[in-house]
Write a protein that holds these residues in place. Structure first.
Motif, PDB file in Angstrom:
ATOM      1  N   TRP A   9      -0.864  32.086  41.578  1.00 21.01           N
ATOM      2  CA  TRP A   9       0.224  32.073  42.543  1.00 21.01           C
ATOM      3  C   TRP A   9      -0.342  31.845  43.921  1.00 21.01           C
ATOM      4  N   TYR A  10       0.451  31.280  44.825  1.00 24.00           N
ATOM      5  CA  TYR A  10       0.007  31.167  46.212  1.00 24.00           C
ATOM      6  C   TYR A  10       1.144  31.547  47.145  1.00 24.00           C
ATOM      7  N   VAL A  37      -3.578  34.299  44.313  1.00 22.69           N
ATOM      8  CA  VAL A  37      -3.855  35.401  43.373  1.00 22.69           C
ATOM      9  C   VAL A  37      -3.688  34.921  41.936  1.00 22.69           C
ATOM     10  N   TYR A  38      -4.421  35.564  41.036  1.00 24.80           N
ATOM     11  CA  TYR A  38      -4.312  35.260  39.609  1.00 24.80           C
ATOM     12  C   TYR A  38      -3.795  36.528  38.938  1.00 24.80           C
ATOM     13  N   ARG A  39      -2.496  36.546  38.675  1.00 27.18           N
ATOM     14  CA  ARG A  39      -1.834  37.742  38.152  1.00 27.18           C
ATOM     15  C   ARG A  39      -0.650  37.347  37.277  1.00 27.18           C
ATOM     16  N   GLU A  40      -0.084  38.343  36.657  1.00 27.22           N
ATOM     17  CA  GLU A  40       1.123  38.108  35.868  1.00 27.22           C
ATOM     18  C   GLU A  40       2.278  37.694  36.785  1.00 27.22           C
ATOM     19  N   ASP A  41       2.428  38.400  37.894  1.00 25.94           N
ATOM     20  CA  ASP A  41       3.482  38.081  38.854  1.00 25.94           C
ATOM     21  C   ASP A  41       2.944  38.320  40.264  1.00 25.94           C
ATOM     22  N   PRO A  42       3.549  37.725  41.268  1.00 23.90           N
ATOM     23  CA  PRO A  42       2.987  37.839  42.624  1.00 23.90           C
ATOM     24  C   PRO A  42       3.184  39.233  43.206  1.00 23.90           C
ATOM     25  N   GLU A  81       9.235  36.675  47.662  1.00 21.60           N
ATOM     26  CA  GLU A  81       9.978  35.429  47.481  1.00 21.60           C
ATOM     27  C   GLU A  81       9.236  34.221  48.039  1.00 21.60           C
ATOM     28  N   LEU A  82       8.249  34.459  48.907  1.00 24.90           N
ATOM     29  CA  LEU A  82       7.513  33.328  49.464  1.00 24.90           C
ATOM     30  C   LEU A  82       6.306  32.931  48.616  1.00 24.90           C
ATOM     31  N   PHE A  83       6.120  33.587  47.464  1.00 25.68           N
ATOM     32  CA  PHE A  83       5.063  33.165  46.548  1.00 25.68           C
ATOM     33  C   PHE A  83       5.615  32.156  45.544  1.00 25.68           C
TER      34      PHE A  83
END
Lengths: 185, 185, 185
Positions: B146-147, B155-160, B172-174
């Motif tokens: 995600w950015y 980030v490298y995750r399930e969700d931001p 919401e800006l990810f």
């Protein structure tokens, strides 16, 4: 859409100033005005656009002037204050002498955002690459993965930050991550 | 396994509070209790799980409730304190009135972690997607890149995250980085 | 090349210390000496190399000893000060007793940078992998994408940081992002 109070805005910029060792402007009326401007922009556009600049409403084109803007860190380093004079350094805070801070935002980004021939540049007739205000709403920008050669911090943006938010390395220490990947964004 | 002193825990949460402009709970007995809880969890699981929540021991499932948990920032913004009331804002710190903070962790994440039907949700018989406690130890979660559309943070995750740790943009800006890559993780 | 004032250096390390809850050395003459050393290195190499270490001038090989160096955070956590004793914790700051801090930089990195057999290691005749000082200028290192399993922070480096700059997770909580991509860097 988003609802936010003046107090929340104030606390956020305060915390952000502390993180970077900055101060907020010592002029309370300016601080109040900027907080209201940031609240208004947050509610209007969905992001806290710099209260001293003009939005297009297209996040890709406005990104660099969302507060804290891309130009704050090099401006505080060079002039002791950001373009707005919302964020200042210790010397400026204590002296209360707000410096003049020229606009660091590149002319090409202003031109791309507002689709206007810029006064400082001689007009070159039709510029095919400059979108009209109507087109600006849907224009996207090409993003790439950059990394800080000093600390390894990774960002996905059109161009790297002026100062690495993690280790404070300057922009010249960023490079593109060179890999065989096609980005669709 | 990992050995850590109460003093190290205390210093770490203190520094972390400062970075975000937060304060630690003004109640010294609570602070002592939380520090001991974090130390115990660090030694037991290898990570400082929130002392107010229940671990599964599976890092992928516990990730969002490792201190500082995913929910701290939106909770301090909304209620003035995190779920534990370990981190509080200036107003709460000065007034010493600790607010009630409801659990923001989504019911699906609780359910996935503990494999239990959750009281607030009507039971729907067998839920194939909910792992039993035995299975939970080996379950993985799908991660993505995600950015932050505001500052470019990756980030490298399930969700931001709820709030960008760099520029404080809201969730919401990810957006996901859209590229032709197969992730095996 | 880059011009920077002592004041800018001082402000940068001050802000950086605050962000992490650290203090600068209480000895003003040391602080002055370090600031001058960082300024000199910035101008000579283009990056603020640790004033207590030896540069190769190859950023890839010097990267881990650019201030704030990779070893600062685990050193302050363990000894109360970094190798230089520029950054110290509260206890050291108040007691003014600067501790001895052994060099944490791995022997292999020292060897790779300086191309010298290191005294502590028994000499093993010719070591093909150790570049000579002349070669060191052009040697590159293999970089990979790592992520923090606790908060998702992503870095592109040879190896992960000792402590996650975002959530303060320790190095063992970093893992490589496992994806089918060829990096050319």
């Amino acid at each position: 859409m988003t609802s936010i109070t003046i107090d929340q805005v104030r606390r956020q910029v305060e915390a952000d100033a502390k993180t970077y060792g900055y101060y907020l402007t010592p002029q309370q009326d300016l601080l109040q005005m900027f907080s209201e401007g940031l609240k208004t922009n947050e509610e209007r556009y969905g992001y806290p656009l710099c209260p001293c600049r003009l939005a297009t409403g297209n996040l890709d084109l406005d990104r660099d002037i969302i507060c804290p803007c891309d130009y704050r860190d090099p401006d505080v380093a060079q002039y002791g204050a950001c373009y707005c004079r919302l964020f200042v350094n210790k010397d400026v805070y204590e002296s209360q002498n707000l410096p003049e801070v020229p606009e660091r935002r590149p002319i090409e980004k202003q031109q791309r955002a507002y689709g206007l021939p810029i006064a400082q540049q001689p007009s070159q007739g039709e510029n095919e690459k400059t979108p009209t205000p109507q087109q600006a709403k849907t224009v996207g920008v090409k993003k790439r993965l950059w990394y800080c050669k000093q600390c390894g911090y990774v960002v996905y943006r059109e161009d790297p930050p002026y100062i690495c938010p993690i280790c404070k390395a300057k922009r010249e220490l960023f490079a593109e991550i060179d890999m065989k990947v096609e980005f669709n964004g």
